[in-house]
Scaffold this motif. Structure first.
Motif, PDB file in Angstrom:
ATOM      1  N   THR A 173      11.042  35.120  31.982  1.00 49.37           N
ATOM      2  CA  THR A 173      11.992  35.331  33.106  1.00 49.37           C
ATOM      3  C   THR A 173      13.429  34.576  32.737  1.00 49.37           C
ATOM      4  O   THR A 173      13.396  33.801  31.899  1.00 49.37           O
ATOM      5  N   VAL A 174      14.502  34.692  33.239  1.00 55.61           N
ATOM      6  CA  VAL A 174      15.625  33.977  33.161  1.00 55.61           C
ATOM      7  C   VAL A 174      16.056  33.529  34.579  1.00 55.61           C
ATOM      8  O   VAL A 174      15.899  34.266  35.531  1.00 55.61           O
ATOM      9  N   TYR A 175      16.836  32.276  34.549  1.00 59.57           N
ATOM     10  CA  TYR A 175      17.350  31.843  35.659  1.00 59.57           C
ATOM     11  C   TYR A 175      18.743  31.613  35.625  1.00 59.57           C
ATOM     12  O   TYR A 175      19.061  30.642  34.823  1.00 59.57           O
ATOM     13  N   LEU A 176      19.472  32.206  36.678  1.00 54.95           N
ATOM     14  CA  LEU A 176      20.773  31.789  36.456  1.00 54.95           C
ATOM     15  C   LEU A 176      21.167  30.686  37.546  1.00 54.95           C
ATOM     16  O   LEU A 176      20.926  31.115  38.809  1.00 54.95           O
ATOM     17  N   GLU A 177      21.518  29.554  37.093  1.00 54.67           N
ATOM     18  CA  GLU A 177      21.496  28.344  37.821  1.00 54.67           C
ATOM     19  C   GLU A 177      23.018  27.809  38.226  1.00 54.67           C
ATOM     20  O   GLU A 177      23.508  27.174  37.188  1.00 54.67           O
ATOM     21  N   VAL A 186      26.419  31.483  41.595  1.00 56.05           N
ATOM     22  CA  VAL A 186      26.617  32.289  40.553  1.00 56.05           C
ATOM     23  C   VAL A 186      27.344  33.629  40.908  1.00 56.05           C
ATOM     24  O   VAL A 186      26.786  34.335  41.804  1.00 56.05           O
ATOM     25  N   PRO A 187      28.397  33.768  40.088  1.00 60.78           N
ATOM     26  CA  PRO A 187      29.053  35.005  40.320  1.00 60.78           C
ATOM     27  C   PRO A 187      28.460  36.415  40.337  1.00 60.78           C
ATOM     28  O   PRO A 187      27.619  36.302  39.413  1.00 60.78           O
ATOM     29  N   GLU A 188      28.492  37.402  41.150  1.00 57.78           N
ATOM     30  CA  GLU A 188      27.798  38.592  41.460  1.00 57.78           C
ATOM     31  C   GLU A 188      28.146  39.155  39.890  1.00 57.78           C
ATOM     32  O   GLU A 188      27.153  40.049  39.416  1.00 57.78           O
ATOM     33  N   GLU A 189      29.273  39.276  39.505  1.00 50.71           N
ATOM     34  CA  GLU A 189      29.757  39.998  38.174  1.00 50.71           C
ATOM     35  C   GLU A 189      28.349  39.530  37.024  1.00 50.71           C
ATOM     36  O   GLU A 189      28.183  40.289  36.344  1.00 50.71           O
ATOM     37  N   PRO A 201      12.426  39.549  34.855  1.00 49.55           N
ATOM     38  CA  PRO A 201      12.972  39.211  36.059  1.00 49.55           C
ATOM     39  C   PRO A 201      14.054  37.988  35.967  1.00 49.55           C
ATOM     40  O   PRO A 201      14.113  37.350  35.248  1.00 49.55           O
ATOM     41  N   VAL A 202      15.147  38.256  36.820  1.00 53.20           N
ATOM     42  CA  VAL A 202      16.464  37.353  36.908  1.00 53.20           C
ATOM     43  C   VAL A 202      16.437  36.558  38.160  1.00 53.20           C
ATOM     44  O   VAL A 202      16.493  36.971  39.289  1.00 53.20           O
ATOM     45  N   MET A 203      16.290  35.265  38.231  1.00 48.52           N
ATOM     46  CA  MET A 203      16.226  34.390  39.216  1.00 48.52           C
ATOM     47  C   MET A 203      17.537  33.995  39.345  1.00 48.52           C
ATOM     48  O   MET A 203      18.277  33.475  38.437  1.00 48.52           O
ATOM     49  N   VAL A 204      18.094  33.730  40.563  1.00 50.94           N
ATOM     50  CA  VAL A 204      19.480  33.309  40.916  1.00 50.94           C
ATOM     51  C   VAL A 204      19.510  32.156  41.898  1.00 50.94           C
ATOM     52  O   VAL A 204      18.800  32.417  42.937  1.00 50.94           O
ATOM     53  N   GLY A 205      20.070  31.001  41.550  1.00 53.12           N
ATOM     54  CA  GLY A 205      20.145  29.932  42.835  1.00 53.12           C
ATOM     55  C   GLY A 205      21.286  28.976  42.674  1.00 53.12           C
ATOM     56  O   GLY A 205      21.889  29.138  41.548  1.00 53.12           O
ATOM     57  N   GLY A 221      21.819  42.639  41.726  1.00 51.33           N
ATOM     58  CA  GLY A 221      20.558  42.860  40.701  1.00 51.33           C
ATOM     59  C   GLY A 221      19.878  41.915  40.667  1.00 51.33           C
ATOM     60  O   GLY A 221      18.757  41.870  39.733  1.00 51.33           O
ATOM     61  N   ALA A 222      19.888  40.528  41.336  1.00 45.91           N
ATOM     62  CA  ALA A 222      18.749  39.572  41.230  1.00 45.91           C
ATOM     63  C   ALA A 222      17.371  39.851  41.679  1.00 45.91           C
ATOM     64  O   ALA A 222      17.349  40.631  42.675  1.00 45.91           O
ATOM     65  N   SER A 223      16.460  39.474  40.934  1.00 43.34           N
ATOM     66  CA  SER A 223      15.052  39.851  41.157  1.00 43.34           C
ATOM     67  C   SER A 223      14.563  38.802  42.331  1.00 43.34           C
ATOM     68  O   SER A 223      13.707  39.054  43.032  1.00 43.34           O
ATOM     69  N   PHE A 224      15.096  37.477  42.091  1.00 43.03           N
ATOM     70  CA  PHE A 224      14.785  36.656  43.004  1.00 43.03           C
ATOM     71  C   PHE A 224      15.762  35.803  43.469  1.00 43.03           C
ATOM     72  O   PHE A 224      16.615  35.398  42.365  1.00 43.03           O
ATOM     73  N   VAL A 225      15.990  35.281  44.716  1.00 40.37           N
ATOM     74  CA  VAL A 225      17.020  34.379  45.235  1.00 40.37           C
ATOM     75  C   VAL A 225      16.434  33.342  45.673  1.00 40.37           C
ATOM     76  O   VAL A 225      15.447  33.217  46.425  1.00 40.37           O
ATOM     77  N   VAL A 226      16.844  32.083  44.965  1.00 39.03           N
ATOM     78  CA  VAL A 226      16.312  30.875  45.400  1.00 39.03           C
ATOM     79  C   VAL A 226      17.272  29.954  46.160  1.00 39.03           C
ATOM     80  O   VAL A 226      18.371  29.771  46.072  1.00 39.03           O
ATOM     81  N   ILE A 227      16.585  29.393  47.272  1.00 39.04           N
ATOM     82  CA  ILE A 227      17.318  28.603  48.418  1.00 39.04           C
ATOM     83  C   ILE A 227      16.617  27.375  48.457  1.00 39.04           C
ATOM     84  O   ILE A 227      15.483  27.268  48.730  1.00 39.04           O
ATOM     85  N   GLY A 228      17.432  26.468  48.293  1.00 42.00           N
ATOM     86  CA  GLY A 228      16.765  25.024  48.512  1.00 42.00           C
ATOM     87  C   GLY A 228      17.555  24.260  49.595  1.00 42.00           C
ATOM     88  O   GLY A 228      17.118  24.039  50.692  1.00 42.00           O
ATOM     89  N   ASN A 229      18.742  23.692  49.257  1.00 37.74           N
ATOM     90  CA  ASN A 229      19.524  22.811  49.840  1.00 37.74           C
ATOM     91  C   ASN A 229      19.505  23.300  51.400  1.00 37.74           C
ATOM     92  O   ASN A 229      19.682  22.387  52.436  1.00 37.74           O
ATOM     93  N   HIS A 230      19.873  24.342  51.727  1.00 37.29           N
ATOM     94  CA  HIS A 230      20.119  24.868  53.080  1.00 37.29           C
ATOM     95  C   HIS A 230      19.075  24.641  54.105  1.00 37.29           C
ATOM     96  O   HIS A 230      19.159  24.334  55.071  1.00 37.29           O
TER      97      HIS A 230
END
Ligand code: 1GP
Length: 251
Positions: A173-177, A186-189, A201-205, A221-230
């Protein structure tokens, strides 16, 4: 060792389009309040729990993971370690992170070598993850602690080259953090540049605070969206369903 949790992740993407990942930080959630968030999260379609944080001030890490696992039902519980001290046999898997955006060997390979025998002894499924810090407005804890520079947010090509390298090196996997509590996500572009080219799979958080922004990451195109703080604020628990619907747009 079986790759059951990784297969699970792939199935989530196949069946739901994208997965809703809820990050639980043991330093920000009391043991006795775990069920207040985990039960409604399971009920409202959270696909994965991640457990981890930059530091570990809370001494109940093992108890924390055990408790989340006991309440999570069918939802996989995956470690997201900020350090080698965040390993537990109670989790289903561990995101085996390497900070590939940086050039600091401690976070590229040193800590991974230190943790490997422990992960082996505990027989935890390791899901390798090329972790990429992305510049997000101001210095984040991840950037400070990893002593590495993030990828400039206006350089999607740089992010893509790193992600391709991760894929060629065999990362699962890769994680755009953007970093926890980031000013800018992380910018949509950048999400699009990476996810339309690589096949893992691409994780974005980081800094995703509304269902609308979460939906944009999925659209990009994110495969997973990570939410924490909220969801560290209890009054936001009622928004679990809205986030779930926004992320599962394609299901
Ligand atoms: C942090 O990407 C995760 O590692 C989640 O970020 O806490 O800002 O949602 P937030």
């Amino acid at each position: 060792m079986k790759n059951q949790t990784y297969q699970n992740l792939q199935n989530i993407v196949k069946s739901r389009g994208a997965g809703f990942v809820l990050l639980l930080d043991p330093d920000r959630l009391q043991l006795e309040n775990i069920d207040d968030i985990v039960f409604p999260a399971v009920e409202n379609g959270v696909d994965i729990f991640l457990i981890g944080g930059t530091l570990l001030l809370n001494r109940n890490f093992e108890d924390f993971v055990k408790k989340v696992k006991a309440s999570a039902g069918h939802v996989p519980v995956i470690l997201f370690p900020g350090s080698i001290f965040q390993v537990s046999r109670f989790a289903d898997a561990i995101l085996y992170l390497s900070v590939i955006s940086g050039r600091n060997p401690a976070y590229l390979i040193d800590n991974q070598v230190l943790a490997a025998p422990v992960v082996w002894q505990l027989q935890i499924e390791a899901i390798s993850c090329g972790y990429m810090l992305v510049e997000s407005g101001q210095m984040t804890s991840a950037e400070f602690m990893s002593n590495s520079r993030p990828i400039p947010r206006n350089k999607p090509d740089l992010a893509l080259a790193h992600a391709l390298a991760a894929q060629y090196l065999g990362f699962k996997t890769v994680y755009l953090e953007a970093g926890s509590g980031a000013q800018l996500s992380v910018p949509e572009e950048m999400v699009t540049a990476v996810s339309k080219t690589i096949s893992i799979p691409v994780m974005v958080g980081g800094g995703i605070r509304t269902p609308e922004i979460a939906a944009k990451k999925v659209d990009a195109g994110a495969s997973f969206v990570v939410i924490g703080n909220h969801f560290e604020d209890t009054k936001n628990y009622s928004k679990l369903q809205e986030f779930s619907e926004a992320i599962h747009l394609k299901s």
